[in-house]
Design an enzyme around this catalytic site. Structure first.
Site, PDB file in Angstrom:
ATOM      1  N   GLN A 133     -19.767  18.444 -11.228  1.00  0.00           N
ATOM      2  CA  GLN A 133     -18.367  18.119 -11.502  1.00  0.00           C
ATOM      3  C   GLN A 133     -17.644  17.693 -10.222  1.00  0.00           C
ATOM      4  O   GLN A 133     -17.437  18.515  -9.326  1.00  0.00           O
ATOM      5  CB  GLN A 133     -17.683  19.368 -12.075  1.00  0.00           C
ATOM      6  CG  GLN A 133     -16.209  19.214 -12.361  1.00  0.00           C
ATOM      7  CD  GLN A 133     -15.579  20.537 -12.776  1.00  0.00           C
ATOM      8  OE1 GLN A 133     -16.023  21.599 -12.328  1.00  0.00           O
ATOM      9  NE2 GLN A 133     -14.570  20.488 -13.608  1.00  0.00           N
ATOM     10  N   GLY A 134     -17.248  16.434 -10.151  1.00  0.00           N
ATOM     11  CA  GLY A 134     -16.561  15.938  -8.959  1.00  0.00           C
ATOM     12  C   GLY A 134     -15.059  15.887  -9.175  1.00  0.00           C
ATOM     13  O   GLY A 134     -14.491  14.805  -9.385  1.00  0.00           O
ATOM     14  N   TYR A 135     -14.418  17.033  -9.132  1.00  0.00           N
ATOM     15  CA  TYR A 135     -12.967  17.103  -9.302  1.00  0.00           C
ATOM     16  C   TYR A 135     -12.284  17.397  -7.959  1.00  0.00           C
ATOM     17  O   TYR A 135     -11.571  16.573  -7.423  1.00  0.00           O
ATOM     18  CB  TYR A 135     -12.602  18.218 -10.298  1.00  0.00           C
ATOM     19  CG  TYR A 135     -12.573  17.836 -11.759  1.00  0.00           C
ATOM     20  CD1 TYR A 135     -13.467  16.910 -12.289  1.00  0.00           C
ATOM     21  CD2 TYR A 135     -11.659  18.411 -12.631  1.00  0.00           C
ATOM     22  CE1 TYR A 135     -13.438  16.580 -13.641  1.00  0.00           C
ATOM     23  CE2 TYR A 135     -11.618  18.086 -13.983  1.00  0.00           C
ATOM     24  CZ  TYR A 135     -12.509  17.176 -14.483  1.00  0.00           C
ATOM     25  OH  TYR A 135     -12.466  16.863 -15.817  1.00  0.00           O
ATOM     26  N   SER A 168     -20.146  22.323  -7.256  1.00  0.00           N
ATOM     27  CA  SER A 168     -21.240  23.258  -7.536  1.00  0.00           C
ATOM     28  C   SER A 168     -22.536  22.504  -7.817  1.00  0.00           C
ATOM     29  O   SER A 168     -22.549  21.577  -8.633  1.00  0.00           O
ATOM     30  CB  SER A 168     -20.906  24.124  -8.754  1.00  0.00           C
ATOM     31  OG  SER A 168     -19.781  24.918  -8.497  1.00  0.00           O
ATOM     32  N   GLU A 251     -13.961  23.965 -19.771  1.00  0.00           N
ATOM     33  CA  GLU A 251     -14.490  24.713 -18.627  1.00  0.00           C
ATOM     34  C   GLU A 251     -13.879  26.120 -18.602  1.00  0.00           C
ATOM     35  O   GLU A 251     -14.572  27.118 -18.418  1.00  0.00           O
ATOM     36  CB  GLU A 251     -14.160  23.983 -17.313  1.00  0.00           C
ATOM     37  CG  GLU A 251     -14.658  24.746 -16.092  1.00  0.00           C
ATOM     38  CD  GLU A 251     -14.372  24.047 -14.765  1.00  0.00           C
ATOM     39  OE1 GLU A 251     -13.600  23.065 -14.761  1.00  0.00           O
ATOM     40  OE2 GLU A 251     -14.935  24.484 -13.743  1.00  0.00           O
ATOM     41  N   GLU A 381      -3.475  32.392 -10.622  1.00  0.00           N
ATOM     42  CA  GLU A 381      -2.033  32.099 -10.491  1.00  0.00           C
ATOM     43  C   GLU A 381      -1.677  30.841 -11.289  1.00  0.00           C
ATOM     44  O   GLU A 381      -0.657  30.785 -11.980  1.00  0.00           O
ATOM     45  CB  GLU A 381      -1.646  31.908  -9.012  1.00  0.00           C
ATOM     46  CG  GLU A 381      -1.715  33.161  -8.159  1.00  0.00           C
ATOM     47  CD  GLU A 381      -3.152  33.519  -7.757  1.00  0.00           C
ATOM     48  OE1 GLU A 381      -4.052  32.667  -7.890  1.00  0.00           O
ATOM     49  OE2 GLU A 381      -3.377  34.667  -7.308  1.00  0.00           O
TER      50      GLU A 381
HETATM   51  C1  LIG Z   1     -17.365  29.354  -7.266  1.00  0.00           C
HETATM   52  C2  LIG Z   1     -16.577  28.064  -7.296  1.00  0.00           C
HETATM   53  C3  LIG Z   1     -17.157  26.938  -7.859  1.00  0.00           C
HETATM   54  C4  LIG Z   1     -16.444  25.736  -7.895  1.00  0.00           C
HETATM   55  N1  LIG Z   1     -17.057  24.618  -8.424  1.00  0.00           N
HETATM   56  C5  LIG Z   1     -16.388  23.443  -8.444  1.00  0.00           C
HETATM   57  C6  LIG Z   1     -17.045  22.260  -8.947  1.00  0.00           C
HETATM   58  O1  LIG Z   1     -18.198  22.281  -9.374  1.00  0.00           O
HETATM   59  N2  LIG Z   1     -16.358  21.103  -8.916  1.00  0.00           N
HETATM   60  C7  LIG Z   1     -15.075  21.013  -8.457  1.00  0.00           C
HETATM   61  O2  LIG Z   1     -14.514  19.940  -8.492  1.00  0.00           O
HETATM   62  N3  LIG Z   1     -14.446  22.114  -7.954  1.00  0.00           N
HETATM   63  C8  LIG Z   1     -15.071  23.325  -7.939  1.00  0.00           C
HETATM   64  N4  LIG Z   1     -14.452  24.442  -7.428  1.00  0.00           N
HETATM   65  C9  LIG Z   1     -13.112  24.300  -6.827  1.00  0.00           C
HETATM   66  C10 LIG Z   1     -11.977  24.940  -7.615  1.00  0.00           C
HETATM   67  O3  LIG Z   1     -11.676  24.194  -8.766  1.00  0.00           O
HETATM   68  C11 LIG Z   1     -10.792  25.067  -6.664  1.00  0.00           C
HETATM   69  O4  LIG Z   1     -11.160  25.964  -5.633  1.00  0.00           O
HETATM   70  C12 LIG Z   1      -9.540  25.583  -7.363  1.00  0.00           C
HETATM   71  O5  LIG Z   1      -9.042  24.642  -8.265  1.00  0.00           O
HETATM   72  C13 LIG Z   1      -8.445  25.964  -6.346  1.00  0.00           C
HETATM   73  O6  LIG Z   1      -8.199  24.933  -5.469  1.00  0.00           O
HETATM   74  P1  LIG Z   1      -8.204  25.169  -3.867  1.00  0.00           P
HETATM   75  O7  LIG Z   1      -9.464  25.883  -3.525  1.00  0.00           O
HETATM   76  O8  LIG Z   1      -7.949  23.859  -3.231  1.00  0.00           O
HETATM   77  O9  LIG Z   1      -7.018  26.167  -3.591  1.00  0.00           O
HETATM   78  P2  LIG Z   1      -5.475  25.814  -3.471  1.00  0.00           P
HETATM   79  O10 LIG Z   1      -5.080  24.903  -4.588  1.00  0.00           O
HETATM   80  O11 LIG Z   1      -5.191  25.355  -2.083  1.00  0.00           O
HETATM   81  O12 LIG Z   1      -4.796  27.226  -3.716  1.00  0.00           O
HETATM   82  C14 LIG Z   1      -4.618  28.187  -2.668  1.00  0.00           C
HETATM   83  C15 LIG Z   1      -3.832  29.360  -3.213  1.00  0.00           C
HETATM   84  O13 LIG Z   1      -2.533  28.920  -3.623  1.00  0.00           O
HETATM   85  C16 LIG Z   1      -2.278  29.305  -4.979  1.00  0.00           C
HETATM   86  N5  LIG Z   1      -1.545  28.245  -5.672  1.00  0.00           N
HETATM   87  C17 LIG Z   1      -1.738  26.911  -5.569  1.00  0.00           C
HETATM   88  N6  LIG Z   1      -0.903  26.248  -6.398  1.00  0.00           N
HETATM   89  C18 LIG Z   1      -0.167  27.190  -7.040  1.00  0.00           C
HETATM   90  C19 LIG Z   1       0.858  27.151  -8.054  1.00  0.00           C
HETATM   91  N7  LIG Z   1       1.277  25.974  -8.547  1.00  0.00           N
HETATM   92  N8  LIG Z   1       1.354  28.319  -8.499  1.00  0.00           N
HETATM   93  C20 LIG Z   1       0.938  29.506  -8.001  1.00  0.00           C
HETATM   94  N9  LIG Z   1      -0.025  29.618  -7.035  1.00  0.00           N
HETATM   95  C21 LIG Z   1      -0.577  28.475  -6.588  1.00  0.00           C
HETATM   96  C22 LIG Z   1      -3.667  29.443  -5.604  1.00  0.00           C
HETATM   97  O14 LIG Z   1      -3.635  30.311  -6.711  1.00  0.00           O
HETATM   98  C23 LIG Z   1      -4.486  29.997  -4.444  1.00  0.00           C
HETATM   99  O15 LIG Z   1      -4.329  31.395  -4.371  1.00  0.00           O
HETATM  100  C24 LIG Z   1     -15.130  25.668  -7.362  1.00  0.00           C
HETATM  101  C25 LIG Z   1     -14.556  26.810  -6.802  1.00  0.00           C
HETATM  102  C26 LIG Z   1     -15.265  28.002  -6.757  1.00  0.00           C
HETATM  103  C27 LIG Z   1     -14.629  29.203  -6.136  1.00  0.00           C
END
Ligand SMILES: Cc1cc2nc3c(=O)[nH]c(=O)nc-3n(C[C@H](O)[C@H](O)[C@H](O)COP(=O)(O)OP(=O)(O)OC[C@H]3O[C@@H](n4cnc5c(N)ncnc54)[C@H](O)[C@@H]3O)c2cc1C
Length: 397
Positions: A133-135, A168, A251, A381
């Site tokens: 998944q490339g999101y 992932s 998902e 969150e």
């Molecule tokens: C085990 C694992 C597997 C993953 N696999 C994939 C994958 O296969 N493909 C893919 O594309 N991505 C994948 N991800 C990425 C995942 O989708 C992102 O980590 C997630 O969407 C959060 O984005 P971020 O890490 O950039 O954190 P950020 O968006 O920077 O968030 C940082 C903090 O700020 C808080 N925050 C941010 N915005 C808000 C808001 N509007 N309201 C309240 N709080 C907020 C968050 O809750 C978090 O605590 C994976 C992540 C994990 C941990």
């Protein structure tokens, strides 16, 4: 379906499983190593694992609800439930897990062209192609629509440039479903498209990210002038956000719904009793832990029932929509609680990283892995924000 017909179906399923599920596949999935992900480079852990996938795929039961013409079983919800119950009864492992089954398949069934469905769905059902998944991108996680990976129109193909992160299993996957920006001038949600491409295409590279658990389950993924044929665009150009959101509901339903699987596993109380012992009445020796465990077990049952009810209420073949945020939030927080309780019961032994006790370190690793549950697929969150806005319709949210 009438009860009699369902009863007959149960008999048929029971007989078929008895004849076709190899004994080695009747241990349940005991951990990551027992999972069959499939794909071009997949190495089966045993002949039994290979046979089990082949037989289940031949019946369409790796994706029992999908239509038969796309490699599915064409089962009704009731029949699928029977299949699941009968598999649980003999502790059968899932024959195949994949992002194709959980995420891309439902999105293609909804938005894909007939040619895309016929090309991709049967290969997912048979475990021939593994998807990633490339999101997410370095500056687009919770705020996914800020993604910057570009796809430029070059006549008969798109040219893709940019970077994804936390992808992932990108280093193990054969194909990627990817969100790309196709109109940089449009408002951010309106310039995104949904593309499919082969990870073996020239210009795609991956770099594994090492985690605290000692594993590297995900990668940074780079695209450098990757040529993608135009027919790999799903849905309309610049309308990919609708598909992206639909896929995310599946998902989230899948990640949250994982907690349902806990019912098939050993009761938490039993595990804890083995670790800390019981009192003269046969109850868990620690009364505080006993109360916490009882609460977690009751919540697990209530959650499993809620999940079934939501699925029954959903339109046939559709997911649960925005309610997936509730499932994701509660299911993942519940799973984290469960592992915290197991770690508490295990005490310092549970922290063991390698060796004989505590299942050779797997408990500590699984506990650490659960921390990611409430981040992947959208953080807790963010789920609470969706629940407030779309379900509770709270003012000002
Ligand atoms: C085990 C694992 C597997 C993953 N696999 C994939 C994958 O296969 N493909 C893919 O594309 N991505 C994948 N991800 C990425 C995942 O989708 C992102 O980590 C997630 O969407 C959060 O984005 P971020 O890490 O950039 O954190 P950020 O968006 O920077 O968030 C940082 C903090 O700020 C808080 N925050 C941010 N915005 C808000 C808001 N509007 N309201 C309240 N709080 C907020 C968050 O809750 C978090 O605590 C994976 C992540 C994990 C941990």
């Amino acid at each position: 379906m009438p009860v009699d017909a369902l009863g007959a179906f149960r008999e048929e399923v029971r007989g078929w499983l008895e004849a076709n599920c190899p004994p080695e596949m009747r241990t349940g999935n005991r951990g990551e190593d027992d999972i069959c992900w499939g794909g071009r480079n997949w190495r089966f852990q045993s002949e039994a694992q290979r046979l089990w996938l082949e037989r289940m795929a031949a019946r369409g039961w790796t994706v029992p609800l999908w239509p038969k013409e796309y490699g599915g079983g064409g089962l009704s919800r009731d029949e699928e439930k029977v299949l699941r119950e009968e598999m649980r009864r003999i502790n059968a492992r899932s024959p195949l897990e994949s992002f194709g089954i959980w995420m891309l398949g439902p999105a293609l069934l909804q938005f894909g062209s007939e040619a895309q469905k016929r090309e991709h769905l049967p290969k997912i059902a048979r475990g021939e192609i593994r998807w990633c998944q490339g999101y997410s991108e370095p500056n687009a996680g919770s705020d996914l629509a800020s993604l910057q990976t570009r796809a430029e129109d070059c006549g008969d193909h798109y040219l893709v440039n940019g970077q994804k992160v936390w992808t992932s299993y990108a280093d193990k996957a054969d194909w990627i479903f990817c969100l790309v920006r196709t109109d940089p001038a449009a408002p951010k949600h309106k310039g995104i498209s949904f593309l499919l491409f082969d990870m073996a295409s020239p210009g795609v590279s991956t770099k594994p990210i090492l985690l605290i658990s000692g594993k590297s389950p995900f990668c940074e993924t780079f695209f450098d002038d990757v040529k993608v044929p135009k027919e790999n665009l799903v849905g309309e150009l610049n309308r990919g956000w609708d598909i992206a959101k639909y896929l995310l509901t599946h998902e989230r339903e899948m990640i949250g719904g994982g907690a349902r699987g806990l019912l098939g596993t050993r009761a938490l109380g039993e595990i804890a009793a083995q670790m800390i012992g019981t009192d003269a009445d046969g109850r868990l020796a620690d009364p505080f832990l006993r109360a916490d465990i009882a609460r977690a077990e009751i919540d697990t049952w209530a959650f499993a029932l809620t999940l079934e009810r939501m699925k029954d209420e959903a339109k046939a073949g559709q997911g649960v929509g925005a309610k997936s945020a509730m499932l994701k939030y509660f299911g993942t927080e519940l799973n984290k609680r469960r592992y915290e309780l197991m770690m508490t019961a295990g005490g310092s032994d549970a922290l063991e990283w390698e060796g004989e006790r505590s299942n050779g370190g797997s408990l500590a690793r699984e506990w650490l892995r659960t921390k990611g549950n409430s981040i992947e697929g959208g953080t807790s969150e963010v789920m609470l924000g969706i629940i407030a806005k779309n379900i509770l319709e709270l003012p000002g949210s």
